[in-house]
Every structure is written in structure tokens, then in C-alpha cells.
Design an enzyme around this catalytic site. Sequence first.
Site, PDB file in Angstrom:
ATOM      1  N   GLY A   1      -6.745  -2.526   7.784  1.00 52.93           N
ATOM      2  CA  GLY A   1      -7.394  -1.392   7.530  1.00 52.93           C
ATOM      3  C   GLY A   1      -8.635  -1.393   8.762  1.00 52.93           C
ATOM      4  O   GLY A   1      -8.834  -0.318   9.330  1.00 52.93           O
TER       5      GLY A   1
ATOM      6  N   THR B   1      -0.653   2.381   6.939  1.00 56.45           N
ATOM      7  CA  THR B   1      -0.763   1.453   6.098  1.00 56.45           C
ATOM      8  C   THR B   1      -0.754   0.171   7.163  1.00 56.45           C
ATOM      9  O   THR B   1      -0.061   0.245   8.272  1.00 56.45           O
ATOM     10  CB  THR B   1       0.584   1.226   5.294  1.00 56.45           C
ATOM     11  OG1 THR B   1       0.401  -0.154   4.520  1.00 56.45           O
ATOM     12  CG2 THR B   1       1.657   1.426   5.930  1.00 56.45           C
ATOM     13  N   GLY B   2      -1.242  -0.928   6.993  1.00 53.03           N
ATOM     14  CA  GLY B   2      -1.593  -2.321   7.866  1.00 53.03           C
ATOM     15  C   GLY B   2      -3.223  -2.695   7.802  1.00 53.03           C
ATOM     16  O   GLY B   2      -3.724  -2.065   7.075  1.00 53.03           O
TER      17      GLY B   2
ATOM     18  N   ARG C   1     -14.956  -5.067   0.225  1.00 53.50           N
ATOM     19  CA  ARG C   1     -14.503  -4.665   1.332  1.00 53.50           C
ATOM     20  C   ARG C   1     -13.737  -3.359   1.143  1.00 53.50           C
ATOM     21  O   ARG C   1     -13.044  -3.173   0.240  1.00 53.50           O
ATOM     22  CB  ARG C   1     -13.634  -5.768   2.052  1.00 53.50           C
ATOM     23  CG  ARG C   1     -12.834  -5.547   3.135  1.00 53.50           C
ATOM     24  CD  ARG C   1     -11.385  -4.876   2.983  1.00 53.50           C
ATOM     25  NE  ARG C   1     -10.555  -4.687   4.048  1.00 53.50           N
ATOM     26  CZ  ARG C   1      -9.645  -4.094   4.005  1.00 53.50           C
ATOM     27  NH1 ARG C   1      -9.057  -3.776   2.952  1.00 53.50           N
ATOM     28  NH2 ARG C   1      -8.846  -3.941   5.256  1.00 53.50           N
ATOM     29  N   VAL C   2     -13.956  -2.463   2.045  1.00 54.60           N
ATOM     30  CA  VAL C   2     -13.279  -1.305   1.944  1.00 54.60           C
ATOM     31  C   VAL C   2     -12.770  -0.942   3.365  1.00 54.60           C
ATOM     32  O   VAL C   2     -13.075  -1.457   4.234  1.00 54.60           O
ATOM     33  CB  VAL C   2     -14.388  -0.029   1.986  1.00 54.60           C
ATOM     34  CG1 VAL C   2     -13.504   1.227   1.795  1.00 54.60           C
ATOM     35  CG2 VAL C   2     -15.233  -0.040   0.674  1.00 54.60           C
ATOM     36  N   GLY C   3     -11.214  -0.575   2.958  1.00 55.60           N
ATOM     37  CA  GLY C   3     -10.301  -0.566   4.095  1.00 55.60           C
ATOM     38  C   GLY C   3     -10.196   0.943   4.740  1.00 55.60           C
ATOM     39  O   GLY C   3     -11.228   1.707   4.626  1.00 55.60           O
ATOM     40  N   ASP C   4      -9.134   1.155   5.323  1.00 54.29           N
ATOM     41  CA  ASP C   4      -9.135   2.593   6.126  1.00 54.29           C
ATOM     42  C   ASP C   4      -8.563   3.377   4.904  1.00 54.29           C
ATOM     43  O   ASP C   4      -8.886   4.622   5.200  1.00 54.29           O
ATOM     44  CB  ASP C   4      -8.078   2.634   7.083  1.00 54.29           C
ATOM     45  CG  ASP C   4      -6.492   1.765   6.604  1.00 54.29           C
ATOM     46  OD1 ASP C   4      -6.708   1.013   5.876  1.00 54.29           O
ATOM     47  OD2 ASP C   4      -5.665   2.460   6.963  1.00 54.29           O
TER      48      ASP C   4
ATOM     49  N   THR D   1       0.896  -1.305   0.095  1.00 51.40           N
ATOM     50  CA  THR D   1       0.034   0.027  -0.104  1.00 51.40           C
ATOM     51  C   THR D   1       0.789   1.270  -0.005  1.00 51.40           C
ATOM     52  O   THR D   1       2.095   1.168   0.639  1.00 51.40           O
ATOM     53  CB  THR D   1      -0.987  -0.015   1.383  1.00 51.40           C
ATOM     54  OG1 THR D   1      -1.826  -0.975   1.144  1.00 51.40           O
ATOM     55  CG2 THR D   1      -1.414   1.433   1.452  1.00 51.40           C
TER      56      THR D   1
END
Length: 304
Positions: free
Chosen positions: A228, A225-226, A202-205, A174
Site C-alpha cells: 500500500g 492491491t499490493g 499501520r494504514v495502507g492505501d 485483499t
Amino acid sequence: MRVFTVEPAPAGYSLVLHGGAGGRLSELSLDEQGRYSTGLTDAFLAGEHVLAAGGSALDAVCATVEQLENNPLFNSGRGAALTATGQAELDASVMTGDGRAGAIAVSRYAKNPVRLARKVMEESEHVLLVAPTKKLVEDWGLESVEADYFITPLRQDQLKNVQAKLLEGSRHGTVGAVALDVHGNLAAATSTGGMVNQSDGRVGDTPIIGAGNYAKDGVVGVSCTGAGEAFIEGVVAHEISARMRYAGTAVDDAVSATIEAELATRSVDGGVIAIDAAGRIVVAHNSPAMFAAYRDAEQLITLT
Ligand code: ASP
């Protein structure tokens, strides 16, 4: 946790980027490490060129992130991590320190998701668009591609191996950048394909303002990053800003305290880059390694 802090440079601008936080560098061959390092360096120089010419922090972070999106090594744009059914669904966001933001999630057609996120900020009344159409990309004058442009054989193999439980989903890749320009303005941009084998949709941070990306002039710019979900639950990027703004905490302490309180307690590892209003740079991660680039006493550092 590893925390690197760099005092403000005399040039009056600062730039830092990351290329994801994940497993140990020794998992990569020297050749792979070299290729990542070259990609990080080229992207850093693209943003630095903008800042050195007196350009805006927003232009600088977009130039940097765009380069990384075009590089198939990184988990953003072409070469993004794939969902459980093998799709590339891209998330990206930008924010300027004056409080404006734009983001996209589950993007399939914009060649450079970060540019589309910027258009949402500049051309629409919205902050976050989900599954933007190809027509919208083209109407805004951006380069469009077919959805399979983003899918590389290496990522297809990775997905197969993760699904067969032969491999853990590597999280390197990322990308994000934070800049302070000579005019004193902060900006942050982040772009990702998400987590390998994530559920479709799916939506992350990354496109969630305040979770994976945040900027506030006079305070701090942050890109994360990580995994989310933990960054969303801990509202990590904004939490760092809040500690600085309301408690007067220094940027390095705010970053490490937030990683401790919001990630470590959730047993999640990841990384953060940040720049405060004076131009002080922080790179911090509780993952074994993190890809980042920044200048320290004139020397360009990549990979931490
Ligand atoms: N934060 C990204 C996400 O959860 C993934 C990453 O940074 O590796 O979508």
C-alpha cells in the site's frame, strides 16, 4: 506486466472484482485454487445479480465485497492478515462516481467493514474514520462482532511463520470491486486486513481515496492491491483517472503506464482493476498472479 482488456458488454453494465495480487498460482494446490475460484465466482454473481436487475453500481460493489469479506480465504473481514501483535485491523473504502466517498481504518468491530465505510459516506459528514467504536457500528444498525471474530488459526500460523522468516507474507487476498451500472454510474469498493506482520496501527492505501480506490463518472472506477505504501506515494488510483481525464489516455494504457511509473520504479508489484465510462474492463498486474473475476464474451474468468 499482464494486462487483460474486455470490451463493453451489450448488457449495458460491467463488473470486475479482485481478490489480491501476489505470488505464483503454482504456490497454491489445485484444491486451494479451486476454493479461491469458487469464492471469486460467488462474489461476482452477487454483484452481477444487482446490476442485471437495474441496481446501482454502489449496491453491486458492496454486495460483491461483502461476500469476499465473509469468506475466510480472503484478506478482508474474517480471515484478514494479522498485525505484528496478532490483531486484525481492517481498512475499507467506497466511492461513487458522483464524487462521494467513505472509508474506515483500523476497524475492529464491524462484521463487514465495507458496509461501515458506506455508512461513513451516507450517514456522516466525514470521509475517513479511524478505529470506529463498536457503539458507532451498532448505532448505524450494522452487525457488530468481537474483535477475535476476524482472527483465524490459518492466519495465526501464517503470522508465526512470517515472523520466524519461514515464509514470505503472501499478499493474495485483499479484495475490491468496480462496477458501471445501466444508469451510467461508476462505483468502486476495496477492503483489506493490510499486510501480514504490519505494525499495529499501520494504514495502507485501501482507505485512502485516490490511492487504493477511486471513481469518477464519465472517466473511470479503480480498485488496487499490493504494497500500500507505494500506492499512496504514487496516488495510483487517481493517477490513472488523471491520465485519462487530462491526457485522453485509454483506460488500458493509463493503467499500465501508471503501474510502470508508480509501482515498477519503486520495485513494488501489485495489481489494478478498472472500468471506464463505456464499460471497458481492465485487469492488470506486475505481480506473478492476481485473483480477479470478470466476464469476457459471456464466459466468467477467475484467477489471472
Ligand atoms: N493494499 C493493501 C495494503 O497495503 C494490501 C494488499 O493489497 O495486499 O494494506
